[in-house]
Design a protein around this motif. Structure first.
Motif, PDB file in Angstrom:
ATOM      1  N   LEU A 159      19.433   4.401 -17.473  1.00  0.00           N
ATOM      2  CA  LEU A 159      20.140   4.737 -18.706  1.00  0.00           C
ATOM      3  C   LEU A 159      20.124   6.234 -18.961  1.00  0.00           C
ATOM      4  O   LEU A 159      21.120   6.803 -19.419  1.00  0.00           O
ATOM      5  N   ILE A 204      25.584   0.103 -19.065  1.00  0.00           N
ATOM      6  CA  ILE A 204      24.690  -1.040 -19.285  1.00  0.00           C
ATOM      7  C   ILE A 204      24.885  -2.099 -18.202  1.00  0.00           C
ATOM      8  O   ILE A 204      23.915  -2.588 -17.623  1.00  0.00           O
ATOM      9  N   GLN A 246      20.330  -3.940 -22.932  1.00  0.00           N
ATOM     10  CA  GLN A 246      20.692  -3.571 -24.298  1.00  0.00           C
ATOM     11  C   GLN A 246      19.455  -3.474 -25.184  1.00  0.00           C
ATOM     12  O   GLN A 246      19.348  -2.555 -25.998  1.00  0.00           O
ATOM     13  N   LYS A 254      17.563  -0.310 -24.238  1.00  0.00           N
ATOM     14  CA  LYS A 254      18.287   0.850 -24.742  1.00  0.00           C
ATOM     15  C   LYS A 254      18.086   1.009 -26.245  1.00  0.00           C
ATOM     16  O   LYS A 254      17.815   2.109 -26.721  1.00  0.00           O
TER      17      LYS A 254
END
Length: 50
Positions: free
Chosen positions: A9, A15, A30, A33
């Motif tokens: 990332l 993603i 997700q 992140k």
């Protein structure tokens, strides 16, 4: 923890691509992140020190 996800990332990888590279689900990427959005660089520094 998913240090590989964080690394990807930080490189700017998407993603979906991060999920494919690391073998984890898109949902996991997700979550990582979101949980690390303000502290990714600090997280990596801790991982490197370990």
């Amino acid at each position: 923890m998913h240090p590989r996800v964080v690394e990807e990332l930080l490189k700017g990888v998407s993603i979906r691509r991060t999920a494919a590279i690391t073998g984890v689900s898109v949902s996991t990427v997700q979550r990582v992140k979101k949980s690390n959005s303000y502290s990714c660089s600090g997280y990596l520094e801790v991982q490197k020190a370990s």
